[in-house]
Design a protein around this motif. Structure first.
Motif, PDB file in Angstrom:
ATOM      1  N   ARG A  15     -23.502  22.594   4.945  1.00 18.55           N
ATOM      2  CA  ARG A  15     -24.087  22.476   6.275  1.00 18.55           C
ATOM      3  C   ARG A  15     -23.433  21.341   7.076  1.00 18.55           C
ATOM      4  N   ASN A  16     -22.746  20.461   6.374  1.00 15.09           N
ATOM      5  CA  ASN A  16     -22.104  19.320   7.013  1.00 15.09           C
ATOM      6  C   ASN A  16     -20.772  19.777   7.627  1.00 15.09           C
ATOM      7  N   ARG A  17     -20.640  19.683   8.935  1.00 16.29           N
ATOM      8  CA  ARG A  17     -19.465  20.235   9.611  1.00 16.29           C
ATOM      9  C   ARG A  17     -18.178  19.485   9.281  1.00 16.29           C
ATOM     10  N   ASP A  18     -18.299  18.269   8.780  1.00 16.34           N
ATOM     11  CA  ASP A  18     -17.115  17.507   8.385  1.00 16.34           C
ATOM     12  C   ASP A  18     -16.693  17.830   6.955  1.00 16.34           C
ATOM     13  N   ARG A  20     -17.576  20.651   5.179  1.00 17.37           N
ATOM     14  CA  ARG A  20     -17.364  22.084   4.926  1.00 17.37           C
ATOM     15  C   ARG A  20     -15.883  22.476   4.958  1.00 17.37           C
ATOM     16  N   PRO A  21     -15.104  22.117   5.996  1.00 16.21           N
ATOM     17  CA  PRO A  21     -13.699  22.515   5.979  1.00 16.21           C
ATOM     18  C   PRO A  21     -12.919  21.882   4.842  1.00 16.21           C
ATOM     19  N   THR A 196      -9.982  15.074  10.926  1.00 19.03           N
ATOM     20  CA  THR A 196     -11.244  14.403  10.627  1.00 19.03           C
ATOM     21  C   THR A 196     -11.173  12.914  10.924  1.00 19.03           C
TER      22      THR A 196
END
Length: 424
Positions: A15-18, A20-21, A196
């Protein structure tokens, strides 16, 4: 003992957008790592037919973890972890490129192969500590267990699909084009790290730690020696690594021969059962959220891994072998991810990278020893007996680690000296 980490949301790291990728990129890079093994090992065997070189392939992969993990952990502590991981990915890609050039020119020699195998192993050991610091920086203490567990699960996916993709590239494109195409799988993670904002140190800014030398593993161990919990995590990782490690996969063809007449099919199913256990187990552990990062959980899952390995060694039932290998895959992933989480939570922020480096020396570097405990011993007394004895030793060692953990109260880990003059 429960490590202070609040309950996190289910699949919190996804759920963490940083984060996840990063997880998806790491899975692709791990798959590329295994694709390279498939292609290069095939070419090396076809060209040289050397059992000694085949043995060196295993040694060269894990010895860099044994010798360099603490030093690489020190680099992760001192520098931007994005650049450390990118350096590892570039080294992976450079090695693949050189393999491709040597394949195309048909000029590959054994010394060149040995050098490339060592460089590939160094890339993997350089990647490890920086990755763990990045995961912590992405999610913080609250969701660290989720990040470590899901990262291990995604890496297991890479390990599971790597042989299949490698075989497809080998069959469809051949080793020359296949090894060059494989370079592309390292790019998503490498490019993401340019985007990031996290560096591995964003949550714990402070003075730059002192340099760590190549031979400082013992010194770092002395600093954390008073922390029985932390030392126990390192010991448990080393026990599983040394006594079973990768030897289970290496000896699987022999077990497949003994479990049925169609050894080739059985061999594939047994390997898939182990890999599927890691993947499905990681998903189930994350979905239920029932297992918290505790010392007891690490002890129980490590013991379960030893018991399932022992049962696999002695069974004559094909169906039962599949079941225990699947459960063992779950236990192995749980033990490793929980132990790594506890280690990170207990390590002082300024020296987390080198403490993780010591953990990697134990968890990965000692895998080279499993070739002796199961492989060499198996040559003398048979792989069933050697795996059974090694698994029993793992169970006994886990019991001893439990006694050690409860033999004294946890003491604070003394901080590693920092030099204000070197602070950024």
């Amino acid at each position: 003992m429960t490590v202070a980490a609040p309950a996190a949301r289910r699949f919190a790291a996804l759920r963490n957008r940083d984060c996840r990728p990063y997880l998806f990129g790491a899975a692709l890079s791990m798959m590329a790592d295994n694709v390279e093994h498939v292609i290069t090992y095939w070419v090396l065997w076809q060209k040289f037919h050397s059992e000694a070189l085949a043995g060196f392939q295993v040694i060269s992969h894990w010895v860099p973890f044994l010798l360099l993990s603490v030093w690489f952990g020190g680099l992760a502590d001192r520098y931007d972890c994005r650049r450390v991981i990118q350096a590892a990915q570039v080294l992976f890609m450079a090695v693949s490129l050189i393999w491709g050039i040597l394949f195309i020119t048909d000029s590959l020699q054994i010394w060149q192969a040995c050098l490339l195998l060592v460089l590939h192993g160094m890339a993997g050991s350089l990647w490890g500590p920086g990755e763990q610091l990045m995961l912590h920086d992405f999610v913080g203490d609250e969701e660290l267990a989720s990040a470590v567990r899901l990262n291990a699960t995604f890496r297991s996916l890479g390990v599971l699909f790597g042989p299949a993709v490698g075989s497809a590239l080998l069959l469809q494109l051949g080793p020359k084009a296949g090894i060059l195409v494989n370079i592309a799988f390292y790019l998503p993670l490498t490019l993401f790290l340019f985007r990031t904002r996290f560096t591995g140190h964003s949550r714990h800014a402070g003075p730059r730690p002192a340099r760590v030398g190549l031979f400082d593993t013992v010194r770092v161990l002395r600093r954390v020696a008073g922390d029985h919990t932390l030392i126990s995590m390192i010991i448990l990782a080393g026990l599983a690594s040394f006594f079973v490690g990768t030897s289970l996969q290496a000896t699987m063809p022999s077990f497949a021969d003994d479990l049925g007449t169609d050894a080739t099919s059985i061999y594939g199913v047994l390997l898939f059962a182990t890999g599927a256990g890691g993947v499905i187990g990681g998903i189930l552990l994350e979905a239920t959220g029932r297992i918290r990062p505790t010392v007891r959980a690490t002890l129980v899952t490590t013991l379960l891994y030893g018991v399932t390995s022992l049962l696999f060694a002695v069974t004559t039932s094909y169906a039962f072998a599949i079941v225990v290998l699947f459960i063992g895959g779950v236990a192995s992933l749980a033990s490793m991810s929980i132990g790594q989480t506890v280690t990170q939570l207990l390590a002082p922020p300024a020296e987390r990278g080198r403490v993780i480096g010591v953990y990697n020396v134990s968890a990965s570097g000692l895998r080279a020893g499993s070739g002796v405990t199961v492989g060499v011993l198996g040559q003398a007394i048979g792989v069933h007996w050697s795996l059974a004895l090694s698994s029993a030793a793992l169970c006994l060692g886990t019991g001893a680690a439990a006694l050690y953990t409860h033999s004294g109260e946890r003491k604070p880990t003394p901080s590693i000296e920092t030099h204000p003059a070197e602070a950024e």
